[in-house]
Design an enzyme around this catalytic site. Structure first.
Site, PDB file in Angstrom:
ATOM      1  N   GLN A  17      30.184  49.835  33.642  1.00 35.26           N
ATOM      2  CA  GLN A  17      30.934  50.184  34.854  1.00 35.26           C
ATOM      3  C   GLN A  17      32.418  49.800  34.843  1.00 35.26           C
ATOM      4  O   GLN A  17      33.276  50.597  35.229  1.00 35.26           O
ATOM      5  CB  GLN A  17      30.270  49.537  36.086  1.00 35.26           C
ATOM      6  N   GLU A 139      28.539  42.301  36.524  1.00 34.74           N
ATOM      7  CA  GLU A 139      29.070  42.226  37.893  1.00 34.74           C
ATOM      8  C   GLU A 139      28.794  40.912  38.636  1.00 34.74           C
ATOM      9  O   GLU A 139      29.698  40.208  39.064  1.00 34.74           O
ATOM     10  CB  GLU A 139      28.469  43.401  38.691  1.00 34.74           C
ATOM     11  N   ASP A 168      33.089  44.534  38.681  1.00 34.97           N
ATOM     12  CA  ASP A 168      33.215  45.658  37.755  1.00 34.97           C
ATOM     13  C   ASP A 168      34.325  46.626  38.177  1.00 34.97           C
ATOM     14  O   ASP A 168      35.347  46.754  37.520  1.00 34.97           O
ATOM     15  CB  ASP A 168      31.896  46.431  37.680  1.00 34.97           C
ATOM     16  N   GLY A 247      41.263  36.213  58.771  1.00 31.56           N
ATOM     17  CA  GLY A 247      42.590  35.875  59.290  1.00 31.56           C
ATOM     18  C   GLY A 247      42.544  35.106  60.588  1.00 31.56           C
ATOM     19  O   GLY A 247      41.543  34.491  60.944  1.00 31.56           O
ATOM     20  N   GLY A 248      43.618  35.156  61.313  1.00 33.88           N
ATOM     21  CA  GLY A 248      43.704  34.399  62.561  1.00 33.88           C
ATOM     22  C   GLY A 248      43.145  35.156  63.757  1.00 33.88           C
ATOM     23  O   GLY A 248      43.326  34.723  64.895  1.00 33.88           O
TER      24      GLY A 248
END
Ligand SMILES: CC(C)(COP(=O)(O)OP(=O)(O)OC[C@H]1O[C@@H](n2cnc3c(N)ncnc32)[C@H](O)[C@@H]1OP(=O)(O)O)[C@@H](O)C(=O)NCCC(=O)NCCS
Length: 415
Positions: A17, A139, A168, A247-248
């Site tokens: 892959q 993977e 991959d 995130g925030g």
């Protein structure tokens, strides 16, 4: 219309892959990708996870569009000469064999440079130089060694790997960028170079925010947007954060109408600060907009669990699509949990070429994921993957071999 990589010839020595995703992208951008496969067998994925007997698997067809296939036994002395001719004709050699395999074949970097000093040799390996550099990697090994698994899943459960093939396909993307960058540098220097994308590095690059969090944790002992705050405890390493958003802007996956029977009746809901008052209105908790315990992002952090439980009481009364429609009116960021079935049937993805139907001579019609990167001056036309050795004669002829020579090489088992 011309293509961005018109005139670039790729000797594609990739399999499985990671490498094939890279060369498929380059083919979509217009490169002539010549996939070299083992005579008689080919890329192992041709026969893996087959859904139709004796027909190239979807695993193979979906990773090898727009390429040509030639079969060469690169361990046969005459086969090696054919490979040498290809090296002299191509701009880039891409490979993702186990460490050392190309050297064992006799094609060291030095030898390749002798044959073609302009050649770029691009490799995917599991690990860069270090204790694991000789290891074979797939993977999920990369997801584990790159930091993704330890930070994915729920705090009270084991590490979890993602369905997204970040080890991959993610590394294939990194390699493709390395290749086009090296091609660009070659226009200035005239020289080829080695390009290495290690799968551990690629996964870690995609987990960059978790290394950020590791350092925040070490400095402050806590991370307020994580579900472990305020009741749980933090250990020494970044914990698994369930479905919290990185995130925030706190987010979580919430049940929608039908969740009892549909495993994908869920929505991702983000309590973005600027639209907090609108969220309160939509869910019928207007008082939270001004309540000092809920009015500011900092005040809300210790109550996130209760807040999402309350929002979920509302989302459970709507389907994920109804909820989307209502929330989008108020600019509240959210996203439905789409199943692969829903994605496959989504007309807008067909329209943009992100999902494409391809016809194949032995398989018939099948769906694939088209080029996710759209260039306005280099449109992608997805064509089917090649049959094993379909272009051997064509490519050999281009290399200057006569029909008699081709036939002799075939008899010798070199091609
Ligand atoms: C993916 C991986 C684990 C597969 O391992 P594998 O199936 O045992 O395959 P290898 O890469 O070791 O095998 C290649 C062998 O086939 C041989 N081979 C490949 N193409 C050939 C050809 N056309 N003719 C003759 N021999 C060929 C190679 O020379 C090598 O032989 P050697 O072991 O005697 O040196 C391994 O290739 C790997 O770690 N690759 C790097 C990381 C990677 O890309 N992983 C993700 C895969 S999706």
């Amino acid at each position: 219309m011309s293509k961005a990589l018109d005139g670039v010839r790729i000797l594609d020595f990739t399999h499985v892959q990671s490498g094939p995703t890279c060369t498929q992208l380059l083919a979509w951008f217009g490169a002539d990708v010549i996939k070299v496969e083992r005579a008689g067998a080919g890329d192992i994925t041709r026969e893996q996870l087959r859904d139709i007997p004796d027909v190239d698997s979807l695993y193979f067809t979906m990773l090898n569009h727009n390429k040509r296939s030639v079969t060469i036994d690169t361990k046969n002395p005459e086969g090696k000469l054919v490979l040498e001719a290809l090296i002299q004709k191509c701009d880039v050699l891409v490979e993702n064999f186990a460490p050392g395999a190309l050297d064992r074949m006799g094609f060291t970097w030095e030898r390749i440079q002798e044959l073609n000093p302009r050649m770029i040799v691009a490799s995917v390996k599991g690990f860069g130089p270090g204790p694991y550099e000789d290891c074979k990697v797939y993977e999920n090994v990369a997801q584990c060694a790159g930091g993704a698994a330890s930070t994915t899943g729920f705090d009270d459960g084991p590490p979890v790997v993602s369905g997204a093939q970040i080890g991959d396909s993610g590394t294939g993307l990194h390699l493709a960028l390395g290749i086009v960058t090296a091609l660009y540098q070659r226009t200035l220097t005239g020289r080829g170079q080695k390009v290495l994308a290690a799968m551990q590095d690629g996964v870690l690059n995609l987990c960059r925010v978790k290394l950020r969090d590791q350092q925040r944790l070490e400095r402050t002992g806590t991370m307020k947007e994580y579900p472990q705050y305020p009741n749980g405890t933090f250990g020494e390493a970044v914990p698994r954060a369930g479905n919290a958003s990185g995130g925030g802007q706190p987010g979580w996956i919430l049940k929608c109408k039908g969740w009892e029977t549909d495993p994908n009746a869920y929505i991702y809901f983000i309590t973005q600060a600027p639209v907090w008052a609108k969220i309160c209105n939509v869910i019928g908790k207007e008082e939270w907009a001004t309540d000092p315990n809920y009015a500011t992002p900092a005040a809300r952090l210790p109550h996130l669990k209760d807040i999402f439980a309350e929002i979920e009481r509302w989302t459970m009364t709507k389907t994920k699509f109804e909820a989307m429609q209502i929330l989008n009116k108020y600019d509240i960021p959210c996203g439905p949990i789409l199943s692969m079935k829903e994605i496959a049937e989504e007309p807008s993805l067909r329209k943009t070429g992100t999902i494409v139907e391809v016809d194949h001579p032995t398989r018939g019609k099948y769906l694939t994921v088209g080029n996710p990167i759209k260039l306005s001056d280099s449109p992608t036309e997805v064509t089917r993957s090649p049959l094993l050795g379909e272009h051997t004669d064509e490519v050999m002829t281009e290399l200057g071999y006569s029909p008699e020579q081709i036939s002799a090489l075939r008899t010798a088992g070199a091609i």
